[in-house]
Design a protein around this motif. Structure first.
Motif, PDB file in Angstrom:
ATOM      1  N   GLY A  96       0.786  -1.280  -0.203  1.00  0.00           N
ATOM      2  CA  GLY A  96       0.055   0.144   0.170  1.00  0.00           C
ATOM      3  C   GLY A  96       0.828   1.479  -0.055  1.00  0.00           C
ATOM      4  O   GLY A  96       0.103   2.553  -0.111  1.00  0.00           O
ATOM      5  N   GLN A 122      -3.227   1.068   4.696  1.00  0.00           N
ATOM      6  CA  GLN A 122      -4.456   0.343   4.309  1.00  0.00           C
ATOM      7  C   GLN A 122      -5.273   1.638   3.518  1.00  0.00           C
ATOM      8  O   GLN A 122      -5.706   2.472   4.467  1.00  0.00           O
ATOM      9  N   TRP A 123      -5.637   1.529   2.231  1.00  0.00           N
ATOM     10  CA  TRP A 123      -6.398   2.417   1.522  1.00  0.00           C
ATOM     11  C   TRP A 123      -7.828   1.979   1.627  1.00  0.00           C
ATOM     12  O   TRP A 123      -8.232   0.721   1.594  1.00  0.00           O
ATOM     13  N   ALA A 148      -5.771   7.135   4.175  1.00  0.00           N
ATOM     14  CA  ALA A 148      -5.238   5.880   4.460  1.00  0.00           C
ATOM     15  C   ALA A 148      -5.197   5.667   5.969  1.00  0.00           C
ATOM     16  O   ALA A 148      -5.230   6.665   6.641  1.00  0.00           O
TER      17      ALA A 148
END
Length: 175
Positions: free
Chosen positions: A31, A59-60, A76
């Motif tokens: 990511g 983590q998008w 994110a």
């Protein structure tokens, strides 16, 4: 490799440029848009924080959720691996960590931190420091100083201590 054409200087690149080019695709799988966050983590957050945590991934939000027109992309979540027992401390430092990460990346792309307590691999991967090879002159001086000691284990320990003490002594020091 021959000489460069006349009038052109050879292009020199640092090793970091080559390494970063190889790491970027691997970082993208976690990511990260680029590897600089991983490579420069210690510079970004400082040595104290870097010894306690390391970035694991960004983590998008799911791609199916589009931002409304005129609204920026959703930020994110930065997942950090934290040394066991230091989660609360890192949680309190989270706002400062987020500010530094966003300043490094150049835009407010991270707005949350998720902590995962797990031992860091950094300490395990660092090779232990090797002692300098013994100097015969220092060893001889240490053995001469411990001649009167009759117990072998005590004498060996004193010789070892003497070698180390003499290693710290410079030639221009007076006895």
């Amino acid at each position: 490799m021959g000489a460069p054409p006349r009038g052109k200087k050879p292009i020199t690149r640092s090793l970091a440029e080559y390494v970063q080019r190889q790491i970027d695709p691997l970082a993208a799988r976690q990511g990260f848009g680029e590897a600089s966050l991983l490579i420069r983590w210690r510079e970004i957050v400082g040595a104290r924080v870097a010894n306690l945590c390391s970035p694991e991934r960004l983590q998008w939000p799911a791609r199916g959720r589009k931002a409304a027109p005129g609204r920026p992309q959703e930020p994110a979540t930065l997942v950090l691996r934290v040394e066991p027992g230091f989660g609360l401390e890192i949680q309190h430092m989270a706002p400062a960590i987020l500010d530094r990460v966003n300043a490094h990346l150049g835009w407010r792309c991270v707005d949350r931190v998720a902590l995962r307590q797990q031992a860091l691999d950094i300490r395990a991967s660092a090779p232990p420091a090797r002692p300098a090879p013994p100097d015969p002159a220092r060893r001889a001086a240490a053995e001469a100083a411990t001649e009167g000691v009759t117990e072998p284990a005590l004498r060996a320990a004193l010789v070892k201590l003497g070698e180390r003490a003499l290693a710290g002594k410079r030639k221009d020091d007076r006895p």
